[in-house]
Structure formats: C-alpha cells, structure tokens
Write an enzyme that holds these catalytic residues in place. Structure first.
Site, mmCIF file in Angstrom:
data_model
loop_
_atom_site.group_PDB
_atom_site.id
_atom_site.type_symbol
_atom_site.label_atom_id
_atom_site.label_comp_id
_atom_site.label_asym_id
_atom_site.label_seq_id
_atom_site.Cartn_x
_atom_site.Cartn_y
_atom_site.Cartn_z
ATOM 1 N N ARG A 266 9.863 -14.436 5.905
ATOM 2 C CA ARG A 266 8.995 -13.657 4.888
ATOM 3 C C ARG A 266 10.013 -13.146 3.815
ATOM 4 O O ARG A 266 11.212 -12.634 4.006
ATOM 5 C CB ARG A 266 8.218 -12.535 5.559
ATOM 6 C CG ARG A 266 7.259 -13.026 6.195
ATOM 7 C CD ARG A 266 6.468 -11.890 6.925
ATOM 8 N NE ARG A 266 5.443 -12.450 7.643
ATOM 9 C CZ ARG A 266 4.622 -11.717 8.558
ATOM 10 N NH1 ARG A 266 4.484 -10.549 8.401
ATOM 11 N NH2 ARG A 266 3.543 -12.681 9.401
ATOM 12 N N ARG A 281 12.465 -5.283 10.009
ATOM 13 C CA ARG A 281 11.999 -6.042 8.984
ATOM 14 C C ARG A 281 12.908 -6.815 8.510
ATOM 15 O O ARG A 281 13.711 -6.660 7.993
ATOM 16 C CB ARG A 281 11.589 -5.028 7.530
ATOM 17 C CG ARG A 281 10.726 -5.524 6.650
ATOM 18 C CD ARG A 281 10.344 -4.715 5.356
ATOM 19 N NE ARG A 281 9.568 -3.730 6.091
ATOM 20 C CZ ARG A 281 8.115 -3.645 6.102
ATOM 21 N NH1 ARG A 281 7.479 -4.870 5.644
ATOM 22 N NH2 ARG A 281 7.363 -2.897 6.634
ATOM 23 N N GLU A 353 3.824 -1.371 13.997
ATOM 24 C CA GLU A 353 3.136 -2.462 14.256
ATOM 25 C C GLU A 353 3.759 -3.526 14.747
ATOM 26 O O GLU A 353 4.892 -3.867 14.593
ATOM 27 C CB GLU A 353 2.522 -2.820 12.807
ATOM 28 C CG GLU A 353 1.836 -4.006 12.995
ATOM 29 C CD GLU A 353 1.377 -4.876 11.475
ATOM 30 O OE1 GLU A 353 1.656 -4.072 10.667
ATOM 31 O OE2 GLU A 353 1.315 -6.283 11.383
ATOM 32 N N SER A 356 -1.052 -7.860 15.010
ATOM 33 C CA SER A 356 -2.273 -7.643 14.071
ATOM 34 C C SER A 356 -3.275 -8.706 14.327
ATOM 35 O O SER A 356 -2.985 -9.883 14.646
ATOM 36 C CB SER A 356 -1.788 -7.820 12.434
ATOM 37 O OG SER A 356 -2.572 -7.371 11.692
ATOM 38 N N ARG A 395 10.282 -7.390 17.280
ATOM 39 C CA ARG A 395 9.605 -6.152 17.461
ATOM 40 C C ARG A 395 9.516 -5.670 19.038
ATOM 41 O O ARG A 395 9.675 -4.387 19.356
ATOM 42 C CB ARG A 395 8.630 -5.795 16.636
ATOM 43 C CG ARG A 395 8.876 -5.804 15.243
ATOM 44 C CD ARG A 395 7.660 -5.323 14.293
ATOM 45 N NE ARG A 395 8.112 -5.421 12.813
ATOM 46 C CZ ARG A 395 7.253 -4.836 11.900
ATOM 47 N NH1 ARG A 395 5.986 -4.239 12.267
ATOM 48 N NH2 ARG A 395 7.755 -4.841 10.666
#
Length: 428
Positions: A266, A281, A353, A356, A395
């Site tokens: 990303r 991130r 998070e 999802s 994560r």
RNA sequence: GGCGGGAUGGCAGAGCGGUUUAAUGCGGCGGUCUUGAAAACCGUUGAUGGGGUAACCUAUCCAUAGGUUCGAAUCCUAUUCCCGCCGCCA
C-alpha cells in the site's frame, strides 16, 4: 457497481441512501441519468437502421446469387452505403455515451445495508462485542518496536537502508514468528473452517483492480509497476475475488470459501505522520485473507460466520479484542456492511484494527461479472462476495509482542504457536 | 528477446465473404420405453442491451480493439493470452 436499472427507476431512493456516505455523488448521478436517457434514444435509432440494413443485405445476397444485378439492386446498394455511414456515426456517439456512463457508474460507491448505523466518521462506529481480558502486567508495558528492537527480531533502520521508510527487516525468532502465524492461520481456516487454500499472483492487471473496486478511484493508494498494466496487490481480496471474474458458477457448488496468504502493498498516500513508528502502518505487510462467493439470500449469515472465523484466531491466541460495525460515513467504497476487529495493544494503550470483514453484496460481482445459476437451466444472477482479514499478520505479531511481553523484556510464545516454533516457549 | 502455430457456444470441434437463425458430438433439460434405473430413441438447449402489460419483436456477441464491404466468425491492422522451437534465466 450499482444496477443502472435500479438507479433509473429509483433515483431518489439511491440518492438518499448514498447521502449518508462520505463523498458527494449528486453530480455523478445526474450525469449518469442524463447519459442513460440519451443512450437509449440513440440505441433505438441505430437498431432500426441496422435492421433495415440486415434485411437489404440479405436480399442483395439472394439476388446476386440468382444472376446479374439489375439497376434497382445497384441503387439499393448505394442506399445501404449511406445507411452504413449513418450507423457508423451513431455507433461512435453511442460508444462515447457508454464511456460516460461507465466512468460515472464506476465512481459511485455501494449502498449501505439497512442495519448499518448512520454516521459521519469513525466517531460514529458502534461497538458490538468485546472479548477477553488484558493480561495482568506488574510493569509498564512497552510498545512493540521497543520490544522487537531490544530482542533483535525487528530492525526498522536496516529496512530503511534497504528500501525506505515504512518497511521492516524481521530476524531470527521474529521472522520465524511471522511464518508461524501464517501457517497457524492457514491451518485453522483450511482444516477447521473448510476454506480452500490458494496462492495467487501478487501482481494483478487493471481489470482485476476495477473488478474489486480499487480502480479507477483509488489509484494513488496503489503501487504500479512501471511500463506495465500490473499493480502490486493491496490485499489478497483482489486476486482471489477475481478468480471467478467473467464466470457463471454452478449454484450447486456455492458457497465457495477461499483463504490465501499474500503480502500486501500500500502506498499509504495521505497518511504521512500517522503511525510512523513500528509495524502498524507499513508499505508491505503479510495478511491471510478469507474470501467467499455466496448466494444473495445467505450473504448476511455468511458475513457473521466470516467474522467468527476471523475472531477465532485471536481467541486461540488469547488476545483481547472488540468488534465494531462501521458507520455509513466510515465504510469502504465497495462495501455494504463492514465489521472491524480491533485488537488490544497494551504497549500503545489502544485498540487497533486487525481485521476488516465486509459483505459487498452484488457490487463487486457486477463490476467483475461473477454470476451463478441456481439450477442448470436457470437464468444467471449475480453472486454476493465477501472478504475479511483472517488476520493481518504483522499486526498480529505486534499484538503478541505487546500482550505477551514479560518484565524481563522477553516475550512468551502463545501455546498454539509453540508447535509452529519448534517448541519454543519464550523469545528472549 | 527471435521464429512459427493457435484462440469459435458449458466442453470438444467444423466453418475461412452472402438461407450460419454457427454444423456435429459430448454435457444439461424435457419426453417415450421401464416396477424403478441404465441403455436406446425423440425433442429441446447460450449471453447481454433495447422496445412491449404480455405473447413477442429487435440489436449485438466466434480472444480484444479498430478497419475494408451493401453484407465479416471468415479479409486487413494492432493488441492480449495460449502452445511449440531457439536464445537467456530462478
């Protein structure tokens, strides 16, 4: 993509349901409706001409076979030449109108499901459940980057040299733990939850990106490979959902469950200064993804099951988490309903998070043209697609470091992972 | 990277300018026969858009995008993918 007929027939309903989402689509809808009207007018005119041409051509063919063409036949051919010109210009105009329609409709997001709370931002998300208790710690918990660097299992500086910011070099037990997590998650989902494992390409073409909704609107979030039509995948959702692009599935084989490990890439444009430290991130991270193709009437039950399958990972790792349902304003572009699983991170002192889980209903299926037949003779209809992280591996590693840290700086290995780590019980 | 061959309906496979509304086979569906099934036989069989209350009518679709022609699966151009052989290579 929404059904153009739905928009045409219920424009105010669509407008109303989309108003609660982020982004303004009023003008897009106006342009779309206007172009749709022009398209149908143009189409009727072109079709009538084509019909006349087909009839005339057939007659010309028949009579030419019979013998020498007469004057009136030559006259007819001349006439048809003119008609052909007219058809060509009408078809050209039609193509332009259809481009306009396609451009607009690809930029219109999905309609939120009725059960989704109305809201503007993440402030309005609603917690639906909470699981587990924080592990007792008689010391000040540290953030994972301190733990990882001290143990020599995470090296951000070295990765910055090799590549740049937002990358990490995992070493020794760190690399091993990441691999253990991937294997543990894949084993759980394949053996216990009956997903089929796939290992897809990590680069996809633009048609696939359009199919799942990353393109055309979110190009700046992606890494594109120079001088090609290939993009690095931001999630396994893209290659795995596109497995069945342009296919008509046999309804008797539904639902289909796939799980895939892939790295994800990303660009993180617009998140400068956000989560700059640690693994939260990154431009590249690992993820085990769950993807489903289901019949429309089952899709919300399937979403609940998908969420449970993802939650199971944290339950087995014994790490506290909560589940929230995203409000209309915070939801992803293609999603009709999304649950986020947020894991407790004592070092950072917050929930973050880690998964999802979304039901896209027929939104991606329309874009990617994925259909099924209820029975072999039935008309095809669109499947519903769902996906969720099961889980984000990086994560999860963060969550283990922070939740299983011990006073002496070592980190206990969760019991379910010990077999995947050659019996290692503690990283020190 | 070089040269050659190819891409046709769910699958296999013919067609290479004009009754092609794409042959034929397999598969699917319906029927006959049978106590039931199989076999055999007969019939049927796609997608998408548009118009119409409807029956129905119509356009488009033979990898994709253009072009030639009154008319294109068929001819031309470009692109993509597949399969061979050579070169390079994990």
């Amino acid at each position: 993509m929404l059904d153009i007929k739905l928009i045409r027939e219920n424009p105010e309903m669509v407008r109303g349901r989309l108003a609660s989402r982020s982004g303004n689509v009023e003008k897009l809808l106006d342009d779309l409706l206007e172009a749709d009207e022009r398209r149908r007018k143009n189409l009727v005119e072109a079709e009538q001409l084509k019909y006349q041409r087909n009839v005339a051509s057939e007659e010309i063919g028949r009579r030419k076979k019979q013998g020498v063409p007469t004057d009136d036949l030559i006259e007819k051919m001349k006439e048809m030449k003119e008609a052909a010109e007219k058809i060509k210009s009408l078809d050209g105009a039609l193509r332009e109108i259809e481009d306009t329609i396609r451009t607009a409709i690809l930029l219109i997001p999905n309609i939120p499901h009725k059960s989704v709370p109305i809201g503007k931002s993440e402030q309005d998300n609603v917690e639906v459940k909470k699981w587990g208790k924080p592990h007792p710690m008689a010391f000040e918990p540290k953030p994972h980057w301190d733990i990882g660097e001290a143990l020599g299992i995470l090296n951000f500086e070295c990765a910055a040299k090799i590549t740049g910011a937002r990358f990490c070099l995992y070493k020794g037990a760190g690399a091993r733990l990441e691999r253990a997590l991937i294997n543990f998650m894949l084993d759980l989902h394949t053996k216990k939850h009956s997903y089929e494992e796939v290992l897809p390409p990590f680069m996809v073409n633009s048609a696939s990106m359009i199919g799942t909704g990353q393109l055309p609107k979110f190009e700046e979030d992606l890494f594109k490979c120079n001088n090609t039509d290939y993009y690095l995948i931001p999630t396994a959702e893209v290659p795995v959902t596109n497995i069945h692009r342009d296919e008509i599935l046999d309804g008797r084989n539904l639902p289909l469950y796939y799980t895939a490990y892939t790295p994800c890439f990303r660009a993180e444009a617009g998140s400068y200064g956000k989560d700059t430290r640690g693994l939260i991130r990154q431009h590249q991270f690992n993820k085990v993804e769950l993807v489903k193709f289901v019949k429309p009437e089952n899709s919300y039950d399937e979403l609940e099951k998908l969420l449970e399958n993802a939650e199971e990972v944290l339950k087995l790792l014994n790490i506290p988490y909560r589940v929230i349902v995203l409000c209309t304003g915070d939801q992803g572009f293609s999603s009709a309903k999304t649950y986020d699983i947020e894991v407790w991170l004592p070092g950072l002192g917050c929930y973050k998070e880690i998964s999802s889980c979304s039901n896209f209903e027929d939104y991606q299926a329309r874009r990617a043209n994925i259909r099924f037949r209820e029975t072999p003779e039935a008309k095809p209809s669109f499947v519903h697609t769902l996906n969720g992280s099961g889980l984000a591996v990086g994560r999860t590693l963060v969550a283990i470091l922070e939740n299983y840290q011990q006073a002496d700086g070592s980190v206990a290995v969760p019991e379910v992972l010990q077999n995947y780590m050659d019996g290692m019980k503690v990283i020190r």
